[in-house]
Design a protein around this motif. Structure first.
Motif, PDB file in Angstrom:
ATOM      1  N   ILE A 240       0.858  -1.193   0.000  1.00  0.00           N
ATOM      2  CA  ILE A 240       0.000   0.000   0.000  1.00  0.00           C
ATOM      3  C   ILE A 240       0.888   1.235   0.000  1.00  0.00           C
ATOM      4  O   ILE A 240       1.865   1.288   0.751  1.00  0.00           O
ATOM      5  CB  ILE A 240      -0.876   0.017   1.278  1.00  0.00           C
ATOM      6  CG1 ILE A 240      -1.994  -1.009   1.163  1.00  0.00           C
ATOM      7  CG2 ILE A 240      -1.422   1.401   1.568  1.00  0.00           C
ATOM      8  CD1 ILE A 240      -3.218  -0.512   0.419  1.00  0.00           C
ATOM      9  N   VAL A 241       0.575   2.201  -0.841  1.00  0.00           N
ATOM     10  CA  VAL A 241       1.342   3.446  -0.845  1.00  0.00           C
ATOM     11  C   VAL A 241       0.444   4.606  -0.425  1.00  0.00           C
ATOM     12  O   VAL A 241      -0.648   4.776  -0.962  1.00  0.00           O
ATOM     13  CB  VAL A 241       1.944   3.722  -2.241  1.00  0.00           C
ATOM     14  CG1 VAL A 241       2.651   5.082  -2.254  1.00  0.00           C
ATOM     15  CG2 VAL A 241       2.935   2.627  -2.629  1.00  0.00           C
ATOM     16  N   PHE A 242       0.892   5.372   0.577  1.00  0.00           N
ATOM     17  CA  PHE A 242       0.239   6.633   0.935  1.00  0.00           C
ATOM     18  C   PHE A 242       0.935   7.724   0.147  1.00  0.00           C
ATOM     19  O   PHE A 242       2.139   7.926   0.294  1.00  0.00           O
ATOM     20  CB  PHE A 242       0.414   6.970   2.426  1.00  0.00           C
ATOM     21  CG  PHE A 242      -0.271   6.045   3.392  1.00  0.00           C
ATOM     22  CD1 PHE A 242      -1.226   5.112   2.981  1.00  0.00           C
ATOM     23  CD2 PHE A 242       0.019   6.126   4.752  1.00  0.00           C
ATOM     24  CE1 PHE A 242      -1.853   4.265   3.886  1.00  0.00           C
ATOM     25  CE2 PHE A 242      -0.606   5.288   5.667  1.00  0.00           C
ATOM     26  CZ  PHE A 242      -1.532   4.355   5.238  1.00  0.00           C
TER      27      PHE A 242
ATOM     28  N   ASP B 153       0.274  -1.984  -4.917  1.00  0.00           N
ATOM     29  CA  ASP B 153      -0.912  -2.754  -5.303  1.00  0.00           C
ATOM     30  C   ASP B 153      -2.104  -1.801  -5.272  1.00  0.00           C
ATOM     31  O   ASP B 153      -2.917  -1.771  -6.178  1.00  0.00           O
ATOM     32  CB  ASP B 153      -1.172  -3.899  -4.318  1.00  0.00           C
ATOM     33  CG  ASP B 153      -0.093  -4.966  -4.390  1.00  0.00           C
ATOM     34  OD1 ASP B 153       0.360  -5.264  -5.505  1.00  0.00           O
ATOM     35  OD2 ASP B 153       0.287  -5.491  -3.332  1.00  0.00           O
ATOM     36  N   ARG B 154      -2.182  -1.035  -4.183  1.00  0.00           N
ATOM     37  CA  ARG B 154      -3.211   0.006  -4.078  1.00  0.00           C
ATOM     38  C   ARG B 154      -2.576   1.287  -3.559  1.00  0.00           C
ATOM     39  O   ARG B 154      -1.703   1.245  -2.688  1.00  0.00           O
ATOM     40  CB  ARG B 154      -4.320  -0.422  -3.109  1.00  0.00           C
ATOM     41  CG  ARG B 154      -5.334  -1.378  -3.741  1.00  0.00           C
ATOM     42  CD  ARG B 154      -6.562  -1.525  -2.875  1.00  0.00           C
ATOM     43  NE  ARG B 154      -6.234  -1.947  -1.526  1.00  0.00           N
ATOM     44  CZ  ARG B 154      -7.018  -1.710  -0.474  1.00  0.00           C
ATOM     45  NH1 ARG B 154      -8.151  -1.052  -0.625  1.00  0.00           N
ATOM     46  NH2 ARG B 154      -6.664  -2.132   0.726  1.00  0.00           N
TER      47      ARG B 154
ATOM     48  N   GLY C 129      -5.227  15.677   5.408  1.00  0.00           N
ATOM     49  CA  GLY C 129      -5.640  14.767   6.467  1.00  0.00           C
ATOM     50  C   GLY C 129      -6.876  13.935   6.183  1.00  0.00           C
ATOM     51  O   GLY C 129      -7.440  13.319   7.091  1.00  0.00           O
ATOM     52  N   ILE C 130      -7.312  13.907   4.917  1.00  0.00           N
ATOM     53  CA  ILE C 130      -8.415  13.014   4.542  1.00  0.00           C
ATOM     54  C   ILE C 130      -7.990  12.153   3.344  1.00  0.00           C
ATOM     55  O   ILE C 130      -7.024  12.487   2.658  1.00  0.00           O
ATOM     56  CB  ILE C 130      -9.705  13.786   4.159  1.00  0.00           C
ATOM     57  CG1 ILE C 130      -9.436  14.701   2.958  1.00  0.00           C
ATOM     58  CG2 ILE C 130     -10.251  14.594   5.325  1.00  0.00           C
ATOM     59  CD1 ILE C 130     -10.651  14.945   2.114  1.00  0.00           C
ATOM     60  N   ILE C 131      -8.728  11.050   3.115  1.00  0.00           N
ATOM     61  CA  ILE C 131      -8.472  10.215   1.937  1.00  0.00           C
ATOM     62  C   ILE C 131      -9.273  10.775   0.767  1.00  0.00           C
ATOM     63  O   ILE C 131     -10.483  10.941   0.862  1.00  0.00           O
ATOM     64  CB  ILE C 131      -8.877   8.744   2.195  1.00  0.00           C
ATOM     65  CG1 ILE C 131      -7.957   8.118   3.245  1.00  0.00           C
ATOM     66  CG2 ILE C 131      -8.831   7.941   0.901  1.00  0.00           C
ATOM     67  CD1 ILE C 131      -8.259   6.652   3.540  1.00  0.00           C
ATOM     68  N   GLU C 132      -8.589  11.061  -0.338  1.00  0.00           N
ATOM     69  CA  GLU C 132      -9.276  11.512  -1.555  1.00  0.00           C
ATOM     70  C   GLU C 132      -9.778  10.320  -2.362  1.00  0.00           C
ATOM     71  O   GLU C 132     -10.850  10.366  -2.949  1.00  0.00           O
ATOM     72  CB  GLU C 132      -8.327  12.339  -2.430  1.00  0.00           C
ATOM     73  CG  GLU C 132      -7.895  13.662  -1.814  1.00  0.00           C
ATOM     74  CD  GLU C 132      -8.968  14.743  -1.932  1.00  0.00           C
ATOM     75  OE1 GLU C 132     -10.001  14.516  -2.596  1.00  0.00           O
ATOM     76  OE2 GLU C 132      -8.770  15.817  -1.341  1.00  0.00           O
ATOM     77  N   GLN C 133      -8.960   9.255  -2.426  1.00  0.00           N
ATOM     78  CA  GLN C 133      -9.340   8.057  -3.184  1.00  0.00           C
ATOM     79  C   GLN C 133      -8.393   6.923  -2.856  1.00  0.00           C
ATOM     80  O   GLN C 133      -7.217   7.150  -2.566  1.00  0.00           O
ATOM     81  CB  GLN C 133      -9.289   8.341  -4.697  1.00  0.00           C
ATOM     82  CG  GLN C 133      -9.894   7.228  -5.546  1.00  0.00           C
ATOM     83  CD  GLN C 133      -9.988   7.598  -7.038  1.00  0.00           C
ATOM     84  OE1 GLN C 133      -9.512   8.640  -7.456  1.00  0.00           O
ATOM     85  NE2 GLN C 133     -10.592   6.713  -7.813  1.00  0.00           N
ATOM     86  N   VAL C 134      -8.913   5.699  -2.884  1.00  0.00           N
ATOM     87  CA  VAL C 134      -8.096   4.496  -2.718  1.00  0.00           C
ATOM     88  C   VAL C 134      -8.337   3.625  -3.941  1.00  0.00           C
ATOM     89  O   VAL C 134      -9.487   3.393  -4.311  1.00  0.00           O
ATOM     90  CB  VAL C 134      -8.519   3.692  -1.465  1.00  0.00           C
ATOM     91  CG1 VAL C 134      -7.627   2.465  -1.301  1.00  0.00           C
ATOM     92  CG2 VAL C 134      -8.470   4.556  -0.218  1.00  0.00           C
ATOM     93  N   GLY C 135      -7.267   3.148  -4.564  1.00  0.00           N
ATOM     94  CA  GLY C 135      -7.478   2.264  -5.702  1.00  0.00           C
ATOM     95  C   GLY C 135      -6.172   1.774  -6.295  1.00  0.00           C
ATOM     96  O   GLY C 135      -5.091   2.240  -5.913  1.00  0.00           O
TER      97      GLY C 135
END
Ligand code: ADP
Ligand code: MG
Length: 361
Positions: A32-34, A203-204, A211-217
């Protein structure tokens, strides 16, 4: 199985809220990459998973167990930082063995793990050297080797390549990709501000901002179907061209008017209620090509031509008062500065965002 679960994770420093409620499930063995701009909270989030920062709200589970109050050494994680932090007076072998000696592992077990990590990272020939006799990339590999020796359930990386020069960064990135193949059962969480690292390793991808998630994929999902303008502009280089537009026809396909009285029809369905709405029209530089017939969607004047050999970047002005539009064309293109140019694109590759920046599809 879920390796790491974040439920409404929050962080404040005093009165300042920096992480606003993150929900995320990371599967065992996932890479997983932030990713996100500087200051968006990537390191804070990673350090909370590591146990190096208190969690202000929400629950964090590792391996099914709530670990909010579990100390770092008991979480089954290992972290690799931007600065390698090796002991300068110890050999590569001793640097890697250090943590295991503290933990009173047997000599044989220490030797087995050091040699196995050195093998994975191609460091076997360097075990007797001191850090100063290694390149930056090799030092970072030793830091990774030290983490491998701890046999963690979860690997955390915070911008491990950002202190390396461009060539070493690519070489070490490939090394990390190989490592994740070799340790395919190990969960990896990797922080970077570099979208190329995110695209090539993940992978994702988790795109963060403020400080929020815009999108995960998956990388290609984010590239082809960004959820909003932020992700559309963040993923891809040069960034997606964004042009203000308004909807002139709705239905199974949508027509928009661009500045200069030019109309473009996209393979995107919109309801009648959207007619007249102000939108943003998006097209990636690499999806533009030179129009051969009357099918051009964009016309302007070239201002800068960057010939890079394998591609030419064409900066086109005159479409609106905003930034020049960029077209990424294959090979060497015979354009001159100040020349009129007509560009087109496959309607299926065009993007549309509403006034709030959300993708219309
Ligand atoms: N110890 C701290 N005290 C106060 N504010 C902090 C502290 N650490 C980080 N911050 C703030 O939290 C936000 C997120 O920082 P950080 O997680 O380091 O971002 P990133 O790693 O994405 O660049 C920033 O606004 C930063 O200034
Ligand atoms: Mg950081």
């Amino acid at each position: 199985m879920t390796a790491v679960r974040l439920k409404d994770i929050r962080k404040s420093y005093g009165n300042v809220k920096v992480i606003h409620g993150i929900d995320l499930e990371i599967e065992e063995g996932e890479f997983i990459v932030f990713v996100g701009p500087s200051g968006c909270g990537k390191s804070t989030l990673l350090r909370m998973i590591a146990g190096l920062e208190d969690i202000s709200g929400g629950t964090l589970e590792i391996g099914g167990e709530v670990v909010n109050d579990v100390p770092p050494s008991k979480r089954g994680i290992a972290m690799v930082f931007q600065s390698y932090a090796l002991y300068p007076h110890m050999t590569v072998y001793d640097n890697m063995a250090f943590g295991m000696r503290i933990a009173r592992e047997s000599k044989q077990e220490i030797d087995r793990r050091v040699r196995s990590a050195a093998d994975i990272l191609q460091l076997t020939d360097y075990l007797d050297r001191l850090p100063k006799a290694l390149s930056g990339g090799q030092r970072q590999r030793v830091a990774i080797g030290r983490a491998i020796c701890r046999d963690p359930k979860v690997f955390l990386f915070d911008e491990p390549l950002s202190n390396l020069d461009a060539a070493l960064r690519v070489a070490t990135r490939i090394e990390i990709a190989r490592l994740s193949e070799a340790m395919s059962g190990t969960t990896m969480i990797y922080v970077t501000h570099d979208q190329v690292e995110a695209m090539t390793l993940a992978d994702r991808i988790v795109v963060l901002s403020g400080g929020i998630i815009e999108q995960v994929g998956a990388p290609m999902e984010l590239y082809e179907r960004p959820a909003n303008l932020f992700v559309a502009k963040f993923i891809g280089s040069p960034a997606m061209n964004i042009i203000p537009a308004s909807i002139t026809a709705t239905g199974a396909r949508t027509t928009v008017a661009l500045p200069g009285n030019r109309e473009v029809t996209l393979d995107i369905a919109t309801p009648d209620s959207e007619k007249g709405a102000a939108v943003s029209f998006g097209v990636r530089p690499e999806d533009l090509s030179v129009a051969t017939g009357s099918d051009s969607i964009i016309e302007g004047t070239t201002s800068i031509i960057e010939a890079l050999g394998e591609v030419t970047l064409l900066y086109v002005e005159g479409l609106s008062s905003e930034e020049p539009l960029i077209a990424k064309l294959p090979g060497n293109q015979p354009f001159e500065r100040g020349e009129k140019v007509r560009l087109t694109a496959d309607p299926a590759k065009l993007h549309l965002f509403n006034a709030e920046g959300k993708t219309l599809r």
